[in-house]
Design a protein around this motif. Structure first.
Motif, PDB file in Angstrom:
ATOM      1  N   UNK A   8     -13.935  15.450 -13.537  1.00  0.00           N
ATOM      2  CA  UNK A   8     -14.819  15.650 -14.683  1.00  0.00           C
ATOM      3  C   UNK A   8     -15.100  14.359 -15.451  1.00  0.00           C
ATOM      4  N   UNK A   9     -14.194  13.397 -15.379  1.00  0.00           N
ATOM      5  CA  UNK A   9     -14.408  12.137 -16.094  1.00  0.00           C
ATOM      6  C   UNK A   9     -15.394  11.222 -15.372  1.00  0.00           C
ATOM      7  N   UNK A  10     -15.770  11.574 -14.159  1.00  0.00           N
ATOM      8  CA  UNK A  10     -16.779  10.815 -13.408  1.00  0.00           C
ATOM      9  C   UNK A  10     -18.144  11.407 -13.735  1.00  0.00           C
ATOM     10  N   UNK A  23      -9.609   5.905 -20.287  1.00  0.00           N
ATOM     11  CA  UNK A  23      -8.659   6.694 -21.085  1.00  0.00           C
ATOM     12  C   UNK A  23      -7.749   7.514 -20.177  1.00  0.00           C
ATOM     13  N   UNK A  24      -8.334   8.163 -19.199  1.00  0.00           N
ATOM     14  CA  UNK A  24      -7.549   9.011 -18.303  1.00  0.00           C
ATOM     15  C   UNK A  24      -6.481   8.200 -17.570  1.00  0.00           C
ATOM     16  N   UNK A  36      -4.469  15.639 -25.283  1.00  0.00           N
ATOM     17  CA  UNK A  36      -4.821  15.957 -23.906  1.00  0.00           C
ATOM     18  C   UNK A  36      -5.754  17.162 -23.855  1.00  0.00           C
ATOM     19  N   UNK A  37      -5.491  18.163 -24.678  1.00  0.00           N
ATOM     20  CA  UNK A  37      -6.366  19.333 -24.733  1.00  0.00           C
ATOM     21  C   UNK A  37      -7.744  18.957 -25.275  1.00  0.00           C
ATOM     22  N   UNK A  38      -7.781  18.074 -26.265  1.00  0.00           N
ATOM     23  CA  UNK A  38      -9.059  17.623 -26.824  1.00  0.00           C
ATOM     24  C   UNK A  38      -9.863  16.869 -25.767  1.00  0.00           C
ATOM     25  N   UNK A  39      -9.191  16.062 -24.958  1.00  0.00           N
ATOM     26  CA  UNK A  39      -9.873  15.330 -23.895  1.00  0.00           C
ATOM     27  C   UNK A  39     -10.460  16.300 -22.876  1.00  0.00           C
ATOM     28  N   UNK A  40      -9.677  17.278 -22.478  1.00  0.00           N
ATOM     29  CA  UNK A  40     -10.173  18.280 -21.526  1.00  0.00           C
ATOM     30  C   UNK A  40     -11.370  19.028 -22.109  1.00  0.00           C
TER      31      UNK A  40
END
Length: 76
Positions: A8-10, A23-24, A36-40
Motif C-alpha cells: 500500500x505504501x507503493x 517511514x515504513x 502504526x494504526x494511523x499509518x495503516x
C-alpha cells in the motif's frame, strides 16, 4: 515488515513513495501501536488526499493521523 503495508505504501507518485516507504522502512517498527494504526489508516486514503495532507498542509480530522502527518512532513 507487514507485506500489505509495504504494498500500500507503493503509490506510483515518487514523492509519496519516498515519504511513505521511507517511514515504513525506518520508523514504523519502532512507532507506537497508535501511530502504526494511523499509518495503516492513512494508506487507505486516495493519493490526492495523502498529497494534500503531507505536502499542502491540509489537517486531518483524526488527531492520530494529523500527528503522524506532522512527523511525515518533518522528514519530507
Amino acid at each position: 515488515m507487514n507485506a500489505r503495508l509495504a504494498w500500500l505504501s507503493r503509490r506510483g507518485i515518487k514523492e509519496l513513495d519516498l515519504v511513505l516507504q521511507g517511514y515504513l522502512q525506518q520508523d514504523f517498527a519502532t512507532a507506537s501501536a497508535a501511530e502504526q494504526q494511523a499509518f495503516a489508516a492513512l494508506l487507505e486514503y486516495q493519493d490526492p488526499d495523502i498529497l494534500d495532507r503531507i505536502f499542502h498542509g491540509v489537517e486531518d480530522d483524526d488527531p492520530a493521523i494529523a500527528a503522524l502527518v506532522r512527523r511525515l512532513r518533518a522528514s519530507a
